[in-house]
Motif scaffolding. Structure first.
Motif, PDB file in Angstrom:
ATOM      1  N   ALA A 106       0.840  -1.206   0.000  1.00  0.00           N
ATOM      2  CA  ALA A 106       0.000   0.000   0.000  1.00  0.00           C
ATOM      3  C   ALA A 106       0.872   1.252   0.000  1.00  0.00           C
ATOM      4  CB  ALA A 106      -0.941   0.002   1.202  1.00  0.00           C
ATOM      5  N   ILE A 107       1.957   1.241   0.767  1.00  0.00           N
ATOM      6  CA  ILE A 107       2.871   2.391   0.801  1.00  0.00           C
ATOM      7  C   ILE A 107       3.520   2.580  -0.569  1.00  0.00           C
ATOM      8  CG2 ILE A 107       5.014   3.287   1.777  1.00  0.00           C
ATOM      9  CD1 ILE A 107       4.243   1.792   4.393  1.00  0.00           C
ATOM     10  N   LEU A 108       4.012   1.503  -1.146  1.00  0.00           N
ATOM     11  CA  LEU A 108       4.657   1.613  -2.464  1.00  0.00           C
ATOM     12  C   LEU A 108       3.678   2.099  -3.525  1.00  0.00           C
ATOM     13  CD1 LEU A 108       6.982  -1.506  -2.512  1.00  0.00           C
ATOM     14  CD2 LEU A 108       7.674   0.885  -2.632  1.00  0.00           C
ATOM     15  N   TYR A 109       2.474   1.542  -3.558  1.00  0.00           N
ATOM     16  CA  TYR A 109       1.471   2.014  -4.514  1.00  0.00           C
ATOM     17  C   TYR A 109       1.192   3.497  -4.303  1.00  0.00           C
ATOM     18  CZ  TYR A 109       0.133  -2.623  -6.243  1.00  0.00           C
ATOM     19  OH  TYR A 109       0.118  -3.860  -6.846  1.00  0.00           O
ATOM     20  N   CYS A 110       1.030   3.907  -3.061  1.00  0.00           N
ATOM     21  CA  CYS A 110       0.747   5.309  -2.765  1.00  0.00           C
ATOM     22  C   CYS A 110       1.813   6.216  -3.379  1.00  0.00           C
ATOM     23  CB  CYS A 110       0.669   5.518  -1.252  1.00  0.00           C
ATOM     24  SG  CYS A 110       0.286   7.209  -0.758  1.00  0.00           S
ATOM     25  N   PHE A 111       3.070   5.876  -3.189  1.00  0.00           N
ATOM     26  CA  PHE A 111       4.140   6.745  -3.668  1.00  0.00           C
ATOM     27  C   PHE A 111       4.387   6.624  -5.167  1.00  0.00           C
ATOM     28  CE2 PHE A 111       4.674   7.297   0.793  1.00  0.00           C
ATOM     29  CZ  PHE A 111       5.033   8.641   0.888  1.00  0.00           C
ATOM     30  N   VAL A 112       4.146   5.464  -5.752  1.00  0.00           N
ATOM     31  CA  VAL A 112       4.241   5.353  -7.217  1.00  0.00           C
ATOM     32  C   VAL A 112       3.138   6.207  -7.853  1.00  0.00           C
ATOM     33  CG1 VAL A 112       3.960   3.818  -9.206  1.00  0.00           C
ATOM     34  CG2 VAL A 112       5.402   3.125  -7.288  1.00  0.00           C
TER      35      VAL A 112
END
Length: 141
Positions: A106-112
């Protein structure tokens, strides 16, 4: 410095690859919750109009738009928000550490998605085709 300039010309294609791969994997979360594909979630399909169902619609529909590179910036903004909400509502309460609370994706998706808000879709997108058509149209008038 020549090698940096050589690599720089591939930046729009690298960004497109990141956008496309992210969208395909992100869409899988939506298809799992909406259609039970490739396998249904452990707790079953979410009820229509529930928070999880709305998230699944955003994941599938938003993922399709990101994949095509259509309305990339506003859709990416909405999806980054969805992932921030998902992290803080469902993952963070389990543990402070993302690797323990299952929220690292979820964190990676948010920042991508936030990156796509600021960079746009890169090459190979419907947005770039639309922008070129609008530019040509403006030049003709």
């Amino acid at each position: 410095m020549q090698h940096v300039r050589t690599l720089d010309r591939y930046t729009p294609y690298a960004l497109a690859a990141l956008r496309i791969v992210t969208a395909l994997i992100f869409m899988e979360h939506g298809t799992q919750k909406l259609f039970g594909f490739p396998a249904p979630p452990a707790n079953g399909l979410p009820a229509v109009m529930s928070l999880h169902w709305i998230g699944a619609v955003m994941e599938f529909g938003g993922g399709l738009l990101i994949l095509a590179g259509l309305f990339t910036r506003p859709v990416a903004f909405l999806l980054a928000g969805e992932m921030a909400v998902a992290y803080w509502m469902f993952h963070a309460p389990r543990s402070f550490f993302p690797v323990l609370n299952g929220g690292d994706a979820a964190i990676l998706y948010c920042f991508v998605f936030l990156l796509l808000v600021f960079t746009g879709p890169g090459a190979l997108s419907l947005d770039s085709r639309r922008d070129k058509a609008v530019s040509r149209s403006a030049l003709e008038h």
